[in-house]
Design an enzyme around this catalytic site. Structure first.
Site, PDB file in Angstrom:
ATOM      1  N   PHE A   1      74.739 102.043  94.780  1.00 23.86           N
ATOM      2  CA  PHE A   1      75.138 102.182  93.383  1.00 23.86           C
ATOM      3  C   PHE A   1      73.878 102.378  92.550  1.00 23.86           C
ATOM      4  CE2 PHE A   1      75.994 100.192  89.235  1.00 23.86           C
ATOM      5  CZ  PHE A   1      77.167 100.819  88.877  1.00 23.86           C
TER       6      PHE A   1
ATOM      7  N   ALA B   1      71.404 103.799  85.298  1.00 23.56           N
ATOM      8  CA  ALA B   1      70.258 103.651  84.396  1.00 23.56           C
ATOM      9  C   ALA B   1      70.482 102.354  83.626  1.00 23.56           C
ATOM     10  CB  ALA B   1      70.151 104.846  83.459  1.00 23.56           C
ATOM     11  N   VAL B   2      69.706 101.324  83.953  1.00 18.88           N
ATOM     12  CA  VAL B   2      69.975  99.991  83.420  1.00 18.88           C
ATOM     13  C   VAL B   2      69.398  99.746  82.029  1.00 18.88           C
ATOM     14  CG1 VAL B   2      70.231  98.953  85.709  1.00 18.88           C
ATOM     15  CG2 VAL B   2      67.993  98.928  84.588  1.00 18.88           C
TER      16      VAL B   2
ATOM     17  N   HIS C   1      67.183 104.920  96.331  1.00 19.45           N
ATOM     18  CA  HIS C   1      67.245 103.860  95.319  1.00 19.45           C
ATOM     19  C   HIS C   1      67.647 102.535  95.953  1.00 19.45           C
ATOM     20  CE1 HIS C   1      66.644 105.884  91.416  1.00 19.45           C
ATOM     21  NE2 HIS C   1      66.809 106.940  92.191  1.00 19.45           N
TER      22      HIS C   1
END
Length: 175
Positions: free
Chosen positions: A126, A129-130, A74
């Site tokens: 970090f 789930a935005v 990520h």
């Protein structure tokens, strides 16, 4: 979570077709889809929630090192890859949806500092789930999660990644 049917139906696809269609749900980690298909898919997995359960179970069952590979795949939030336009299409949409593409120079510097502090502490980026959050919620989550132990934070990151996968699958029936 919608109970609409995914198109194409996962249970009707060959392994190659399934991985081609759903292998990108987990960032740069098509092995999750490969294992899910290898375990067998039924009509229950033809919905976003059904497929999310199976894919999430694969990731949850993976060993810590394999989970860390997925976490490390990520990108940083509002990081250099985002600024350079090097994110996957899904990550670009998700970060823009949270307003991360509209950060002031001061906010970008704060994200950069927090991203680095987090990576220094845990050894991985970090992940959150935005969807449904804004940049202020995310900055607050950084502060809270920096207090976690490494194991606790790995588990939290995996939970967040599974939530991201659910949102991505849901998005496929809403488009």
């Amino acid at each position: 979570m919608s109970d609409k049917t995914l198109t194409p139906r996962p249970s009707n696809l060959s392994r190659e077709q399934f991985v081609s269609q759903y292998g990108d749900i987990y960032e740069h980690s098509p092995w999750v889809a490969e294992i899910a298909w290898d375990q067998g898919l039924s009509e229950k997995e033809d919905t976003p929630s059904g497929l999310a359960e199976v894919l999430g179970a694969v990731l949850n069952a993976a060993g810590p090192e394999r989970q860390l590979e997925v976490i490390r795949a990520h990108p940083d939030l509002a990081g250099k890859a985002a600024i350079a336009g090097e994110l996957t299409d899904d990550s670009t949409r998700e970060q823009a949806g949270a307003g991360l593409d509209q950060c002031s120079p001061e906010e970008l510097a704060r994200f950069e500092r927090l991203n680095q502090a987090y990576k220094d502490q845990f050894g991985f980026p970090f992940v959150i789930a935005v969807k449904g959050k804004d940049r202020y919620d995310i900055l607050e989550a950084f502060k809270t999660r920096l207090k976690n132990s490494a194991d606790e934070e790995r588990r939290t990151a995996i939970e967040q990644i599974n939530q991201i996968a659910r949102f991505r699958l849901q998005g496929r029936v809403e488009r």
